[in-house]
Design a protein around this motif. Structure first.
Motif, PDB file in Angstrom:
ATOM      1  N   HIS A 219       0.790  -1.670  -0.312  1.00 54.18           N
ATOM      2  CA  HIS A 219      -0.102  -0.166   0.241  1.00 54.18           C
ATOM      3  C   HIS A 219       0.916   1.268  -0.009  1.00 54.18           C
ATOM      4  O   HIS A 219       0.398   1.917  -0.769  1.00 54.18           O
ATOM      5  N   THR A 464      -2.152   2.599  11.510  1.00 55.00           N
ATOM      6  CA  THR A 464      -3.504   2.133  11.269  1.00 55.00           C
ATOM      7  C   THR A 464      -3.606   0.795  10.290  1.00 55.00           C
ATOM      8  O   THR A 464      -2.074   0.096   9.650  1.00 55.00           O
ATOM      9  N   THR A 517      -3.171  -4.032  -3.731  1.00 60.19           N
ATOM     10  CA  THR A 517      -3.785  -2.855  -3.637  1.00 60.19           C
ATOM     11  C   THR A 517      -5.392  -2.458  -3.769  1.00 60.19           C
ATOM     12  O   THR A 517      -5.306  -1.169  -3.390  1.00 60.19           O
ATOM     13  N   ALA A 520      -7.030  -5.442  -1.165  1.00 63.79           N
ATOM     14  CA  ALA A 520      -6.441  -5.466   0.583  1.00 63.79           C
ATOM     15  C   ALA A 520      -7.542  -4.506   0.878  1.00 63.79           C
ATOM     16  O   ALA A 520      -6.846  -3.345   0.629  1.00 63.79           O
ATOM     17  N   PRO A 521      -7.537  -4.574   2.185  1.00 64.33           N
ATOM     18  CA  PRO A 521      -8.070  -3.576   2.938  1.00 64.33           C
ATOM     19  C   PRO A 521      -6.192  -2.941   3.445  1.00 64.33           C
ATOM     20  O   PRO A 521      -5.536  -3.543   3.437  1.00 64.33           O
ATOM     21  N   PHE A 522      -6.875  -1.825   3.664  1.00 67.09           N
ATOM     22  CA  PHE A 522      -5.604  -0.970   3.635  1.00 67.09           C
ATOM     23  C   PHE A 522      -4.526  -1.232   5.536  1.00 67.09           C
ATOM     24  O   PHE A 522      -5.102  -1.194   6.095  1.00 67.09           O
ATOM     25  N   SER A 606     -11.469  -0.889  10.139  1.00 71.04           N
ATOM     26  CA  SER A 606     -10.072  -1.372  10.307  1.00 71.04           C
ATOM     27  C   SER A 606      -9.742   0.005  11.949  1.00 71.04           C
ATOM     28  O   SER A 606     -10.432   0.588  12.612  1.00 71.04           O
TER      29      SER A 606
ATOM     30  N   ARG B 468     -18.949  -4.302  -3.303  1.00 71.85           N
ATOM     31  CA  ARG B 468     -18.201  -3.659  -2.561  1.00 71.85           C
ATOM     32  C   ARG B 468     -17.358  -2.227  -2.693  1.00 71.85           C
ATOM     33  O   ARG B 468     -16.701  -2.371  -3.866  1.00 71.85           O
ATOM     34  N   GLN B 473      -6.684   6.756  -2.235  1.00 76.60           N
ATOM     35  CA  GLN B 473      -5.793   8.371  -1.586  1.00 76.60           C
ATOM     36  C   GLN B 473      -6.314   9.473  -1.711  1.00 76.60           C
ATOM     37  O   GLN B 473      -5.715  10.495  -1.974  1.00 76.60           O
ATOM     38  N   PHE B 592      -6.849   8.573   5.316  1.00 75.83           N
ATOM     39  CA  PHE B 592      -5.524   7.618   5.378  1.00 75.83           C
ATOM     40  C   PHE B 592      -4.946   8.066   6.317  1.00 75.83           C
ATOM     41  O   PHE B 592      -4.350   7.451   7.079  1.00 75.83           O
ATOM     42  N   SER B 598      -7.647   8.089  11.763  1.00 73.00           N
ATOM     43  CA  SER B 598      -7.578   7.488  10.166  1.00 73.00           C
ATOM     44  C   SER B 598      -8.809   6.637  10.092  1.00 73.00           C
ATOM     45  O   SER B 598      -8.487   6.120  11.479  1.00 73.00           O
ATOM     46  N   HIS B 600     -10.228   3.473   7.237  1.00 72.24           N
ATOM     47  CA  HIS B 600      -9.858   3.261   5.800  1.00 72.24           C
ATOM     48  C   HIS B 600     -11.641   2.709   5.258  1.00 72.24           C
ATOM     49  O   HIS B 600     -12.469   2.101   6.173  1.00 72.24           O
ATOM     50  N   THR B 602     -14.615   2.124   3.979  1.00 73.30           N
ATOM     51  CA  THR B 602     -15.055   0.614   2.564  1.00 73.30           C
ATOM     52  C   THR B 602     -16.651   1.018   2.817  1.00 73.30           C
ATOM     53  O   THR B 602     -16.894   1.284   3.900  1.00 73.30           O
TER      54      THR B 602
END
Lengths: 771, 771
Positions: A219, A464, A517, A520-522, A606, B468, B473, B592, B598, B600, B602
Motif C-alpha cells: 500500500h 493504522t 491494493t 486488500a484492506p489498507f 479498520s 464492495r 488516497q 488515510f 484515520s 479506511h 470501504t
C-alpha cells in the motif's frame, strides 16, 4: 490451533513443495527485460549518454537515459505518508540519476526482448561524467572542504537531533561522587541478504499501471509509485505475492517506480526488472554504520547518574528512511536505562556520503544502539568491579516508565526474568568465576546483553490497519489482510487470531496471502514488528464483527436473541450451557442460499492504533576464543524474549533463530567494505562473510510471557527483536574471556588478532608473521 | 458519465489494444496440456480403455481414464444452489464418462508437457464400447422401444410440466363463436459461437484447488467444482478474468471440474484445458431445439379466448439446466398474451436424446417460444384478416398483469409504444398495403414480432448479490463486484451506477473486473439479464453506505452534522445551497493519514432481491425474398425495446445490435445438424452458417424508456432481450411477402425453395433442376 499453540505455518507445504507463487513465478513469459546502466563513479554528474551503438543491438526495444526521465524527486522510505509537509519523507530520488551519488546509480535503462540483448546493449552505452571526490567516511563528509552532495543539505548533514532530558551531564555530575566511563563504538555497514532478489514487473491497462513486486509494503509502494510518476494513487495497483525475505530492504521502493515508468515508455507492455545479487548488495539499502561516543557517570552503587552520547550515522547517498534510524538509536540509548535520576543528552547526526544508501534493516537502529550501549555497560561493570548482570538489573527500564519524548510507557515487562532465565541457562554465576583467570591460547567467557524494543511506530508516525473476513458456503472463511506475510509467519498467526476471536476452527480459516491494493484492506505493511500488534488489533475487531454478524443471522434463523448465542469451534451454541444449536457450515449454506433470508456475511474493520509498548529481551553467550588465529567459537547462546503473549511458540522460536543468526553474522563476519573511490569491495556472497548453517551453533530461544494490556492478544513486538542482543553479548563474552574490549564490529579474525597484539596477548613475532 | 449517458466502455481501450487479460493470457507457460479422448459413439458403454501404447509417447505425464475418475455425479447448470433437495439441479455428469450419452463424451484425459504429445497420445488410446442405437429425435426417444439413457428417467422424459390456467381449452370455447387456429413450429439446435473457446487451468496450493476460467459464474462454479470433487467449497478458488463471450454456454460448468480434478492427479501442477472450436460446437452446450404444437381460439374481434400448447424440448445427453428452459418457454407462451379471458393450458416435455446437451443460451427458451407464438399470431391474423399489429395490441400483456404461477407483475410497460415506434420506422401501414399483391421472383414484405422477458430468476430461484467499494488516497474508488463482465458492458454501467449514487465523478470509479471468489463479494453471476437489476440493487445499497461513511468522516472533520452534508461530483458540499466544503481527494488523504482520526473507508452490502419485472420489445423487419433462389434479404430491421431506464444508451445499443445479429443467424442460417449416428455434421465455422458482418444489414435499435419502480435505477432486463424477436419478425415478413408460412427455422435457401415449390411459387422444372 488457537493462540498460544504451535500451529504449523499455513504456507509451509507450499513453500517446501515449490507451489508457493513468488513475483517472478507470476511474470508473463513475454515481459520485456531490463538491464540498468549504472554509474562507474560514486560522486559526480552525468554530462552525456551515448546510446547510438547500443540501440543497434538486435532485441533492444528502447533505451531511456537520465535525460529522458522526468526530474521529479520522490521519497522511497516505507513510511506512512503524512499530510504535514514537515513529517513527509525526503524526496531526493529520481527515476534515473543525472547527479550521481552512489557508485552504481542508475543512469540509463535498456529495455529488450531478452536478458542477453539487454545486457549486451547496456555494455555499449557510453556515459561521460564530471567527477567529484567520493566520500565514504562520515567524518570526511563533515569536513568543510567536502563536496556538498545534496544542495539542500550543505555540510552533508541530513539531520542533527538533540535530546536533552534532565539537567545535563556536567551539572548532574557536579559535586557527586561518581565514576565517569567513556567509550567509542562502531558498527559496520551490512546488507540484508534476503534470499529473493528485488524483482518487479509492471504493465499498463488503460491509464493504470499495475506492478507486481517483492515488497513488504504494497500500500505504501502504491503511493510512492504514484509520487514518482506524478499520477494519482488510484491509477497505480500493486500486487505483492509471497516474498523470499525482506528484513527492511523491501520496506523501501527499490526497482518498482522505475519498472512502473518503463512500462509507460513501451506502450504499456510488461517490463521486468530483477537485480542481481551484486546489484542488491551494492545498490539497494544497507544497515547504517553508526559511530557512537558514549559517556556515563555511575554512582558507587552502580546506579547510572548521567549519560551523554554522540552518534554519527553514515546515510550513504540518499535519504531513504532519513534520520529516523539514527534518531531511534539515540532514543534507545536513553530508554534502556532510564533510571529516574539519569540525565541524558545526545546529539545524533545522519550524514550523507557516497556509499550505498542506509535504510531500514531488522530493528531499525537498535542493533547499533544495543551494541554500543551494551558494550559500554560491560565496560562500566569492568571499571566498577561489578557483575554486568547486576549492574543491568539496577539500571534497566522498569514497569511504569514513560519515555519523555514519545510518551511510550512500559505497560509490561519480563526483562528481569529474561535475565534470570539466561543466567540459569548459561550458568552465569559459575562461569563468570570459572573463566576469571585463564591463560593459554584458548580462553572461554560468558557475556550478555539486553534490549528494549518498541512495537510499531506510534507516535512517531501513523499506525493504522484494517482487515476483512469473508464467509464461505462450507462455514470456512477467508481472512484478507493488508498486512503482509514476508516470511515471518504473519499469515499463520493471523489465522490463529481470527479463528480464536471469531469462534471458528483454525483449519477453517484461510488467509489470502497475496495483497492486491485494489482489494486488500489498507495496512501500511510489514515493518517495526507492528503487524501482530496493530494489524492484530484490526483483525480482532474484524473477527468480532464477523462473529456478531454470524450470530445475528443465527438469531433470525433460530428465533433466539443473539445475546443468548455464541460461536465456538465453528458451531452456534447456547451461551449458557454451551449446547450446540447449529454447525456454522449449515448456517453458512442457509445464509448463502435461503430463499427467505439470504445474506453474504463478511466483515471489515479498520483501526487507528494510538498506543505502543516496549518488548524486551536478553542474550547470553558462552564463547571460546582462539587467540592466535582470532577466532570466536560460540559454545552456547540463547535469546530470552519478553514479547508479551506468544501467539505461536514454534514460529516465534523460528523468528528468534533467524534473528540470532543475523546477529551472529553482524558480530563475527559481516561488513560491506569500500575502496577509496567508494566502490564496494565485497558485494557478493564469496567475499561478504554471511554465516552459513555450518557456521551456526545451536540456537536457543526462550520466552518470558507477559500479558501486555495494550496488545490485542497480550502480545508485543517480536519479529525484529531477536536480532538485537547477540552481537554485544558475544563481544562481552570475548571481553570476559580475554580482557580485551573490542569496540568495532565485526569481530573478525583480522580485527581480533590486531586487538590481541595490541593487548599483548599475541607476541610481536606472530604479528610480523601475519603482517 | 452519469446514468442515462453514453459513457465509453471502461474496458474499450484494453480490449482494442490487446492489454486486456483473458484466461489464456494468465496461464503459466509450464502448465501441462490436456487432450481429451472422446467417445466415437453417441450411445453406449465403455468396456475398456487401453492406454498402454499412449503412455509411451514422450512428453506424456499421465493418462487417466473413466475407470480412474471418481463416479460421483454432479450438476453443471449455472443456477444458485438450493438447500432443498427438490430444487437442486440434476446431478448426472461425471468427470469422465463410463456410460456414453453424446458422441464425443470425455472417456479419458491425456496430460502431457505439450499439446503435440498430448494429441499424439490421445490418438493411441484404444477404447472398447458396447453400443446402443443412438437417438437424435425427441419423438424417437419417446418411443417405448427407445433405449433408456438415464435409469432414473425411464422413457427418457427428464420432466413433464403441466400448466392449467382457466377452465381448459375445450370448456372455454364450448358454445362460443370463435375461430380455432392451430399450428406446429420447430426451432433448431444452435450453438453460442462465442469468440473465446472454453479454456481453464487449475493448480493446487496446499489442499486447495485454484481454477482460472472463462466463465460467467465464478461463485457458482466454485460450488460445482467442490461438488464434482467432493471437497468443501472453501477449498476451491475460482478466478474469472475478462471473457470473450459466453451467451449462456459459460453459464455451465464445462471443462472446469475436469481441470480441477486433473491437477490433483499430477501433484497439483498447473493443468490447462482448452477446447477446439469443433469440440466447443459438438460437446459443450447448445440451444434446445423445441417442437411446439399450438392451438388458439380467437373471438371475432380478435381477442384470444383460449390457448393450448404442447412443447417437446430436445435435451440432448445430459440435464444441464434441466427442464427450466422448456418450462420458461411454456410460461412465456402464456405471459405474452394473457388477456383476462384467456384459458391457457400447456404440456411441456424435456426429453433426453444423444445429441449435444441443451443448456442456457441468450434468452433461455424465449427465442424458441417467441418464434412459435409470434408465427402463430401472424397465422391467426392472416386467418382473421386482421392487421397483425392490431391483433397484438389487443391481446398483449398490460400494466398490472400478474403471472399466476410466479406472481411476477407487470410493473411498467412501454410495449405498445415500442410497437408504434416500430410501425413508424418500418412504414408499416403503407407497406402492409403496398406489398399486398406482388408477383414475380422478387417480393417484399414487412413483418413484426413482440416479446416479454423477465428480469432475473426470482421467484423460481434465489436472487442475491453483493458489492464492495474501496476509497483510495486520491479520492478515487474501486468497485468490487461479484457480478461478471462477460462482454455485455456490465463493468461500465456499474461504474456509472456507483458514481451516481455515491456522488463520485464516474472517471474516479474503477471497477475490479476480475472476480476472485476468495475476495469478490458473492453474486451468482451473469445470466437471466439480472445484473443491472439485482447486482445493481446491491451496488446501489453499497454506494449509499459508502457515501454515508464518507459523509460521517466529513462530519467529524468539518464539525458539522452529516445530515447537512452531501457528496456531489467528488466533493463534500452543503446540502442546502451546494457550497463546496471539501474535495473528496482531500478528505481521502486525511482519512488515510490523519494522525488524529484515520479510517479506511470501504463499504460492502448484500441484497436478497425478491422482485422481478417484465421487459418488452418489438422487432419490425422489411425483407425482399428472391423466390427462385430461396434467399431473404433484410432491407430494414429494428428492435425497439422497453428495458426500463437505459443506463448507457451506446452500450445498450451495442447489446441490441449483437442480439439482433444472433437472431438473424437463428432466422436464416444456423442449425447444428446430426447424422443418424448422432454425429454432428457441421460442427465448425465452415459448415455451420453463422452470419458474418458481410451478411448483416444495418441494425437499428430503439428504446422506449419506462421507469420501472422495482429496478434500482428504473431499469429492467436488456442483455438477452434483443435476440428474441428478429427471427419471427423475419418469418412473418416472408409470409407477408410470399404468402408462405415457414414454421421451421432456419429459413435457409433449401427450406425456402422447398416451401415455394410446395406452394406452387416455383414450378416443377425448377424443382427438378435443384433436386
Amino acid at each position: 490451533m488457537s493462540i498460544g499453540q504451535s500451529a504449523a505455518r499455513v504456507d509451509a507445504y507450499d513453500k517446501v513443495t515449490g507451489a508457493a507463487q513468488y513475483t517472478d513465478d507470476m511474470c508473463p513469459a513475454n515481459a520485456l527485460r531490463v538491464k540498468l546502466v549504472r554509474s562507474t563513479i560514486a560522486n559526480g554528474k552525468v554530462l552525456s549518454v551515448d546510446v547510438s551503438e547500443a540501440v543497434r543491438v538486435p532485441g533492444v526495444v528502447k533505451i531511456v537515459t537520465c535525460f529522458d526521465a522526468p526530474q521529479r524527486p520522490f521519497p522511497t522510505a516505507g513510511h506512512p505518508w503524512s499530510v504535514e509537509k514537515a513529517h513527509q519523507d525526503i524526496a531526493d530520488r529520481y527515476l534515473l540519476a543525472r547527479r550521481v551519488l552512489v557508485y552504481g546509480d542508475e543512469v540509463a535503462a535498456v529495455i529488450a526482448e531478452d536478458e542477453v540483448s539487454a545486457a549486451r546493449a547496456a555494455k555499449l552505452v557510453k556515459v561521460e561524467y564530471e567527477e567529484y571526490p567520493p566520500l565514504t567516511d562520515v567524518q570526511d563528509a563533515l569536513r568543510p572542504e567536502a563536496t556538498t552532495l545534496h544542495d539542500e543539505y550543505p555540510g552533508n548533514v541530513l539531520a542533527h537531533t538533540v535530546m536533552r532530558f534532565g539537567e545535563g551531564f556536567d551539572r548532574t555530575v557536579q559535586g557527586r561522587d561518581c565514576e565517569v566511563v567513556e567509550g567509542e563504538y562502531w558498527t559496520p555497514t551490512v546488507q540484508h541478504c534476503h534470499i529473493e532478489l528485488p524483482v518487479s514487473f509492471a504493465w499498463m491497462e488503460k491509464d493504470r499501471i499495475h506492478v507486481v513486486s517483492s515488497t513488504q509494503i504494497p500500500h505504501i509502494l502504491r503511493r510512492i509509485v504514484s509520487q514518482a510518476l506524478g499520477i494519482p494513487v488510484g491509477r497505480v495497483r500493486i500486487v505483492k505475492p509471497y516474498i523470499g525475505g525482506g528484513f527492511g530492504n523491501k520496506q523501501d521502493a527499490l526497482v518498482e517506480p522505475l519498472a512502473a515508468w518503463l512500462t509507460t515508455c513501451v506502450g504499456g507492455r510488461a517490463v521486468r526488472i530483477e537485480l542481481t545479487r551484486e546489484e542488491t548488495f551494492c545498490f539497494t539499502r544497507v544497515r547504517h554504520a553508526i559511530q557512537f561516543r558514549l559517556k556515563t557517570a555511575v554512582l558507587s552503587d552502580g546506579a547510572f547518574l548521567a549519560r551523554k552520547a554522540e552518534l554519527w550515522s553514515n546515510q550513504g547517498g540518499y535519504a531513504s528512511h532519513g534520520h529516523a534510524i539514527c534518531a531511534n538509536a539515540a532514543s534507545g540509548l536513553r530508554n534502556m536505562y532510564p533510571d529516574r535520576e539519569l540525565s541524558y543528552e545526545s546529539d545524533a547526526w545522519s550524514v550523507y556520503t557516497n556509499i550505498a544508501t542506509g535504510g531500514a534493516m531488522r530493528a531499525y537502529g537498535i542493533p547499533q544502539q544495543a551494541f554500543a550501549l551494551e558494550c559500554h555497560v560491560d565496560d562500566i561493570a569492568l571499571r566498577m568491579g561489578m557483575d554486568p548482570l547486576e549492574l543491568r538489573k539496577i539500571n534497566c527500564m522498569k514497569l511504569g516508565y514513560t519515555a519523555a519524548g514519545t510518551g511510550i510507557a512500559c505497560h509490561s515487562t519480563g526483562l528481569v526474568e529474561c535475565m534470570e532465565r539466561g543466567r540459569d541457562f548459561i550458568g552465569w554465576d559459575g562461569k563468570r568465576k570459572l573463566y576469571r583467570d585463564q591463560t593459554g591460547p584458548l580462553r572461554r567467557g560468558v557475556g550478555m546483553a539486553i534490549f528494549c524494543y518498541k512495537t510499531g511506530v506510534y507516535p512517531i508516525s501513523l499506525e493504522t490497519a484494517s482487515a476483512r473476513m469473508v464467509l464461505n458456503q462450507d462455514g470456512s472463511a477467508q481472512v484478507v489482510m493488508g498486512a503482509t506475510e514476508i516470511g515471518q509467519g504473519a499469515d499463520t498467526v493471523f489465522c490463529q487470531m481470527a479463528g480464536q476471536t471469531a469462534g471458528i476452527r483454525p483449519e477453517d480459516i484461510r488467509v489470502v496471502s497475496t495483497q492486491d491494493t485494489d482489494t486488500a484492506p489498507f495496512d501500511t505493511g510489514a515493518y517495526a514488528s507492528r503487524q501482530t500488534y496493530v494489524s492484530g488489533m484490526a483483525l480482532k475487531k474484524t473477527a468480532e464483527s464477523f462473529k456478531a454478524r454470524i450470530l445475528a443471522y443465527a438469531s433470525r434463523l433460530l428465533g433466539r436473541p443473539a445475546a443468548e448465542l455464541d460461536l465456538i469451534g465453528s458451531a452456534v451454541v447456547e451461551q449458557s450451557g454451551g449446547k450446540t444449536l447449529l454447525p456454522l457450515s449449515e448456517l453458512a449454506l442457509e445464509a448463502f442460499y435461503s430463499l427467505k433470508d439470504s445474506e453474504h456475511i463478511t466483515a471489515e474493520e479498520s483501526v487507528h492504533c494510538k498506543d505502543n509498548t516496549f518488548a524486551f529481551g536478553a542474550c547470553f553467550a558462552e564463547v571460546e576464543v582462539d587467540i592466535p588465529v582470532g577466532k570466536v567459537r560460540i559454545i552456547r547462546i540463547i535469546d530470552v524474549l519478553d514479547s508479551g503473549k506468544i501467539i505461536n511458540p514454534a514460529t516465534a522460536a523460528g523468528q528468534v533463530h533467524g534473528g540470532m543468526s543475523m546477529s551472529l553474522g553482524y558480530a563475527l563476519g559481516e561488513e560491506l567494505r569500500y575502496d577509496a573511490n567508494a566502490r564496494p569491495l565485497n558485494g557478493n556472497f564469496l567475499d561478504y562473510k554471511l554465516p552459513t548453517s555450518l557456521d551456526t551453533p545451536d540456537l536457543y530461544a526462550g520466552f518470558v510471557e507477559t500479558d501486555d494490556p495494550t496488545g490485542p492478544y497480550g502480545n508485543k513486538s517480536l519479529g525484529e527483536n531477536p536480532a538485537i542482543p547477540p552481537a554485544p553479548a558475544i563481544r562481552n563474552a570475548v571481553l570476559h574471556a580475554t580482557g580485551v574490549a573490542f569496540n568495532r564490529l565485526p569481530l573478525n579474525p583480522q580485527r581480533l588478532v590486531e586487538g590481541f597484539i595490541s593487548a599483548g596477548l599475541i607476541k610481536e613475532a606472530r604479528q610480523e608473521a601475519i603482517g
